[in-house]
Design an enzyme around this catalytic site. Structure first.
Site, mmCIF file in Angstrom:
data_model
loop_
_atom_site.group_PDB
_atom_site.id
_atom_site.type_symbol
_atom_site.label_atom_id
_atom_site.label_comp_id
_atom_site.label_asym_id
_atom_site.label_seq_id
_atom_site.Cartn_x
_atom_site.Cartn_y
_atom_site.Cartn_z
ATOM 1 N N ASN A 42 0.848 -1.202 0.000
ATOM 2 C CA ASN A 42 0.000 0.000 0.000
ATOM 3 C C ASN A 42 0.881 1.249 0.000
ATOM 4 O O ASN A 42 1.875 1.303 0.726
ATOM 5 C CB ASN A 42 -0.847 -0.050 1.288
ATOM 6 C CG ASN A 42 -1.935 0.990 1.368
ATOM 7 O OD1 ASN A 42 -2.765 1.085 0.462
ATOM 8 N ND2 ASN A 42 -1.954 1.766 2.449
ATOM 9 N N HIS A 46 -4.355 9.905 -1.730
ATOM 10 C CA HIS A 46 -4.446 11.198 -1.030
ATOM 11 C C HIS A 46 -4.143 12.267 -2.078
ATOM 12 O O HIS A 46 -2.983 12.608 -2.310
ATOM 13 C CB HIS A 46 -3.437 11.263 0.123
ATOM 14 C CG HIS A 46 -3.773 10.342 1.253
ATOM 15 N ND1 HIS A 46 -4.897 10.508 2.031
ATOM 16 C CD2 HIS A 46 -3.140 9.235 1.733
ATOM 17 C CE1 HIS A 46 -4.947 9.549 2.947
ATOM 18 N NE2 HIS A 46 -3.899 8.760 2.787
ATOM 19 N N ASP A 82 -8.837 10.751 -0.332
ATOM 20 C CA ASP A 82 -9.353 12.078 -0.003
ATOM 21 C C ASP A 82 -8.769 13.065 -1.012
ATOM 22 O O ASP A 82 -7.752 12.783 -1.639
ATOM 23 C CB ASP A 82 -9.120 12.507 1.466
ATOM 24 C CG ASP A 82 -7.709 12.357 1.974
ATOM 25 O OD1 ASP A 82 -6.767 12.332 1.156
ATOM 26 O OD2 ASP A 82 -7.528 12.277 3.211
HETATM 27 O O1 9MR Z 1 -4.950 9.177 9.749
HETATM 28 C C1 9MR Z 1 -3.754 8.898 10.433
HETATM 29 C C2 9MR Z 1 -3.477 10.023 11.405
HETATM 30 O O2 9MR Z 1 -4.460 10.064 12.393
HETATM 31 C C3 9MR Z 1 -2.106 9.840 12.011
HETATM 32 O O3 9MR Z 1 -1.797 10.952 12.806
HETATM 33 C C4 9MR Z 1 -1.083 9.685 10.907
HETATM 34 C C5 9MR Z 1 0.302 9.478 11.456
HETATM 35 O O4 9MR Z 1 1.234 9.543 10.451
HETATM 36 O O5 9MR Z 1 -1.437 8.569 10.089
HETATM 37 C C6 9MR Z 1 -2.618 8.802 9.441
HETATM 38 O O6 9MR Z 1 -2.898 7.813 8.488
HETATM 39 C C7 9MR Z 1 -1.946 7.635 7.455
HETATM 40 C C8 9MR Z 1 -1.993 6.182 7.070
HETATM 41 O O7 9MR Z 1 -1.757 5.379 8.183
HETATM 42 C C9 9MR Z 1 -0.999 5.861 5.973
HETATM 43 N N1 9MR Z 1 -1.161 6.739 4.837
HETATM 44 C C10 9MR Z 1 -1.199 8.153 5.137
HETATM 45 C C11 9MR Z 1 -2.262 8.444 6.200
HETATM 46 C C12 9MR Z 1 -2.357 9.940 6.465
HETATM 47 O O8 9MR Z 1 -1.179 10.410 7.052
#
Ligand code: 9MR
Length: 366
Positions: free
Chosen positions: A211, A247, A278
């Site tokens: 991923n 993203h 998103d």
């Molecule tokens: O949505 C997640 C956020 O709450 C955390 O703070 C963050 C930490 O890096 O991770 C976010 O989710 C991520 C996901 O695990 C992997 N791809 C990117 C996402 C957005 O940062």
């Protein structure tokens, strides 16, 4: 994908709630959002996706479950969820060899109570690793054994409860070289195949994914995954799917050749999923930006629908009320299909229209 009774009962309760609201002279709750004639709730995104054999999901983070309005709408509109944080290494093995599944289980229990399937996220990543792991000075053999133990325990715990696992997350750089994470630096690139094998050994049925973000377009980064997955398949390593996070940002342009890119991964004999969709913008939002965002959401949805092995779409949250974007990209946001008040944005209508067209086509063919 067969429709479960849970899906059917959700339709029924939404319609009932809308009817009750009308009788009482109340505006329908956002969760119901009845059609213009007020008689029938519009089909949910997941119901439409389900008619094409796909799921439509949204990630959720544990604190958001306390927002019951939000959690209820998530549970009625979507058919799948991904734990935003609580299945990551820092949460599941905060101390060496001591596993804590409390938060992850909370997501699984919520999902089961709403009839949603769950994507496990993620067995290894360079972020959200516990300090004991990152501060250790491990030999390759030691780290391999820690990784094996972590994967084995987490996958075993969630066996039968999650449908997909993001086994390795974000392991490539933009130029297509391996990211120098602790695993690569200590073990070398063989950790990826080993991680997949250990996950398979712990659960023969769960779908194993790589991923990443910025892999939606054809380019150096997606090429690197294409080459890697082709080689893993040739070597008999268990890899079932590729997750494109998606993203996206309006100011960065729409990913070039998205549909063709999804198709070429499918042609390797694996599934593809849009895992963290998103579409952010520079704030404030305005009508033109929201229209462009809607167009992009429609395009992403149609690209997935055009490829048989694109199995589903997950948005990273669903409402601007709870989103990671403003905290990470100051001045940006408004990235999701529902606004902060849980009202549909134009993006919702675009997704719904794309799914609806595909669902109708599917209905005609059967
Ligand atoms: O949505 C997640 C956020 O709450 C955390 O703070 C963050 C930490 O890096 O991770 C976010 O989710 C991520 C996901 O695990 C992997 N791809 C990117 C996402 C957005 O940062």
């Amino acid at each position: 994908m067969p429709r479960t009774p849970a899906h059917r009962s959700r339709v029924g309760s939404a319609a009932l709630a809308a009817a009750a609201a009308l009788l009482l002279g109340l505006a329908p709750a956002p969760a119901a959002q009845a059609g213009a004639d007020g008689e029938k709730a519009a089909p949910t995104l997941h119901e439409l996706a389900d008619r094409t054999g796909r799921y439509f999901g949204s990630a959720v983070d544990n604190p958001e479950l306390a927002d019951t309005e939000y959690a209820n709408l998530l549970g009625s509109e979507f058919g799948q969820t991904t734990a935003g944080n609580s299945m990551k290494w820092d949460a599941t093995e905060p101390r060496r060899g001591e596993f804590d599944f409390t938060q992850g289980d909370e997501i699984v229990n919520y999902a089961q109570s709403k009839g949603l399937s769950v994507r496990g996220h993620t067995l290894l990543w360079h972020q959200q690793l516990p300090d004991w792991l990152t501060s250790g000075n491990w030999t390759a053999d030691e780290l391999r054994s820690l990784l094996k133990n972590h994967i084995t325990n987490v996958v075993t715990h969630y066996k039968g409860k999650v449908v997909h696992w993001d086994v390795a997350n974000e392991i490539m750089n933009e130029d297509g070289t391996y990211r120098e994470n602790i695993f690569y630096k200590t073990i070398g690139p063989s950790y990826v195949a080993d991680a997949l094998r250990w996950a398979r050994a712990a659960d023969p049925d769960v779908k194993l994914y790589l991923n990443d973000y910025n892999v939606e377009a054809v380019g150096a980064k997606s090429d690197a995954y294409y080459t890697l997955i082709k080689r893993l398949k040739a070597d008999g390593v268990p890899v079932d799917g590729f997750g494109m996070q998606a993203h996206l940002a309006l100011q960065n342009g729409f990913p070039n050749q998205l549909r063709q890119n999804i198709q070429r991964f499918a042609d390797l004999g694996i599934d593809v999923a849009i895992t963290e969709l998103d579409i952010r913008m520079i704030l404030p939002s305005d009508t033109a930006k929201l229209a462009r965002q809607a167009d992009w959401y429609g395009q992403v949805t149609r690209a997935c629908l055009a490829v048989e092995r694109c199995v589903g779409i997950t948005t990273w949250g669903y409402s601007d009320r709870h989103s990671w974007i403003p905290g990470t990209f100051p001045g940006e946001g408004a990235a999701l299909p529902w606004d902060e008040n849980l009202r549909h944005k134009p993006a919702y209508d675009a997704i719904s229209a794309a799914l609806s067209a595909a669902a109708k086509k599917e209905d005609r063919q059967h």
